[in-house]
Design a protein around this motif. Structure first.
Motif, short mmCIF file in Angstrom:
data_model
loop_
_atom_site.label_atom_id
_atom_site.label_comp_id
_atom_site.label_asym_id
_atom_site.label_seq_id
_atom_site.Cartn_x
_atom_site.Cartn_y
_atom_site.Cartn_z
N ALA A 12 -5.40 15.00 6.73
CA ALA A 12 -5.17 15.25 5.31
C ALA A 12 -5.81 16.57 4.88
O ALA A 12 -5.20 17.36 4.15
N GLY A 13 -7.02 16.82 5.34
CA GLY A 13 -7.69 18.07 4.99
C GLY A 13 -6.95 19.27 5.53
O GLY A 13 -6.82 20.30 4.85
N GLY A 14 -6.42 19.17 6.74
CA GLY A 14 -5.66 20.25 7.33
C GLY A 14 -4.35 20.50 6.60
O GLY A 14 -3.97 21.66 6.37
N VAL A 15 -3.66 19.43 6.23
CA VAL A 15 -2.41 19.56 5.47
C VAL A 15 -2.68 20.21 4.12
O VAL A 15 -1.96 21.12 3.69
N ASN A 16 -3.75 19.78 3.45
CA ASN A 16 -4.10 20.37 2.15
C ASN A 16 -4.41 21.86 2.29
O ASN A 16 -3.97 22.67 1.48
N ALA A 17 -5.18 22.21 3.31
CA ALA A 17 -5.55 23.62 3.51
C ALA A 17 -4.31 24.47 3.82
O ALA A 17 -4.17 25.58 3.31
N PHE A 18 -3.42 23.94 4.65
CA PHE A 18 -2.20 24.68 4.97
C PHE A 18 -1.36 24.91 3.72
O PHE A 18 -0.91 26.02 3.46
N LEU A 30 5.96 17.13 0.59
CA LEU A 30 5.41 16.64 1.85
C LEU A 30 5.96 15.25 2.09
O LEU A 30 5.83 14.37 1.24
N VAL A 31 6.59 15.05 3.24
CA VAL A 31 7.14 13.73 3.57
C VAL A 31 6.71 13.34 4.97
O VAL A 31 6.52 14.19 5.84
N GLY A 32 6.53 12.05 5.18
CA GLY A 32 6.27 11.60 6.54
C GLY A 32 5.42 10.35 6.62
O GLY A 32 4.97 9.80 5.61
N ASP A 33 5.21 9.94 7.83
CA ASP A 33 4.35 8.82 8.17
C ASP A 33 2.94 9.37 8.25
O ASP A 33 2.57 10.06 9.19
N ALA A 37 -3.01 4.79 3.94
CA ALA A 37 -2.41 4.05 2.85
C ALA A 37 -3.44 3.64 1.81
O ALA A 37 -4.60 3.42 2.14
N PRO A 38 -3.02 3.55 0.56
CA PRO A 38 -3.93 3.05 -0.47
C PRO A 38 -4.32 1.61 -0.15
O PRO A 38 -3.49 0.81 0.25
N GLY A 39 -5.59 1.30 -0.29
CA GLY A 39 -6.07 -0.05 -0.06
C GLY A 39 -6.28 -0.41 1.39
O GLY A 39 -6.63 -1.53 1.71
N SER A 40 -6.11 0.53 2.30
CA SER A 40 -6.28 0.24 3.73
C SER A 40 -7.59 0.80 4.25
O SER A 40 -8.30 1.52 3.55
N SER A 41 -7.89 0.51 5.51
CA SER A 41 -9.10 1.06 6.13
C SER A 41 -9.00 2.57 6.30
O SER A 41 -10.00 3.23 6.49
N ALA A 42 -7.79 3.11 6.22
CA ALA A 42 -7.57 4.55 6.35
C ALA A 42 -7.36 5.21 4.98
O ALA A 42 -6.80 6.29 4.88
N GLU A 43 -7.82 4.57 3.92
CA GLU A 43 -7.58 5.06 2.56
C GLU A 43 -8.21 6.44 2.32
O GLU A 43 -7.73 7.21 1.50
N ALA A 44 -9.27 6.77 3.04
CA ALA A 44 -9.93 8.07 2.83
C ALA A 44 -8.96 9.23 3.06
O ALA A 44 -8.97 10.22 2.33
N LEU A 49 -5.47 13.48 0.70
CA LEU A 49 -4.16 14.08 0.39
C LEU A 49 -3.96 14.19 -1.12
O LEU A 49 -3.45 15.19 -1.62
N LYS A 50 -4.37 13.17 -1.85
CA LYS A 50 -4.15 13.15 -3.29
C LYS A 50 -5.02 14.16 -4.04
O LYS A 50 -4.79 14.40 -5.23
N GLU A 51 -5.96 14.79 -3.37
CA GLU A 51 -6.71 15.88 -4.01
C GLU A 51 -5.78 17.06 -4.29
O GLU A 51 -6.04 17.87 -5.16
#
Length: 147
Positions: A12-18, A30-33, A37-44, A49-51
């Motif tokens: 996410a940080g790399g996508v934001n920087a790009f 931006l589209v993709g897998d 996900a919100p509410g998941s263990s990977a929510e960070a 991304l939402k920054e």
């Protein structure tokens, strides 16, 4: 890496920087897998991304344009199984946190509609019949106007 939080945060940080480096572009989609996900263990990773990006699902919902069906089934299917045949009832129903596929925007564009195509296929007959999807992610479709 199977969706670990650290990898998703780095992605996410790399996508934001790009995207931020493309200063001459005033519309970004931006589209993709995202494996986040919100509410998941990977929510960070999703929060990172939402920054920079607006989640189209959230934008359409906030504008009051999301059909009630998609408020209950707000995203894509997730789970584990053989041959990517997933039971739509087991892995989708009432699990909005399982929205891993995203359509996000930034800049002069606005998401105006959002839906998930929930076509399933029946396999087997009688007691062995099961409704399945061909993948662990159902297609996300969004209408975006360029402002």
């Amino acid at each position: 890496d199977g969706g670990s939080g650290t990898s998703n945060l780095n992605m996410a940080g790399g996508v934001n920087a790009f995207a931020a480096s493309k200063t001459a572009v005033n519309r970004r989609i931006l589209v993709g897998d995202m494996n986040t996900a919100p509410g998941s263990s990977a929510e960070a990773g999703y929060n990172k991304l939402k920054e920079y990006w607006r989640d189209s699902y959230e934008a359409v919902n906030a504008a009051g344009n999301l059909a009630s069906f998609y408020q209950t089934y707000s995203g894509t299917q997730s789970g584990t199984g053989l041959n990517y045949l997933y039971s739509i009832l087991q892995f989708c129903k009432s699990h909005p946190e399982r929205r891993l596929d995203h359509i996000m925007t930034q800049g002069a564009c606005t998401a105006t509609s959002y839906k998930t195509i929930r076509t399933t296929y029946s396999f087997g007959t009688g007691d062995d019949a099961v409704d399945c999807a061909p993948s662990d992610h159902l297609p996300v479709v969004c209408t975006i106007t360029l402002d």
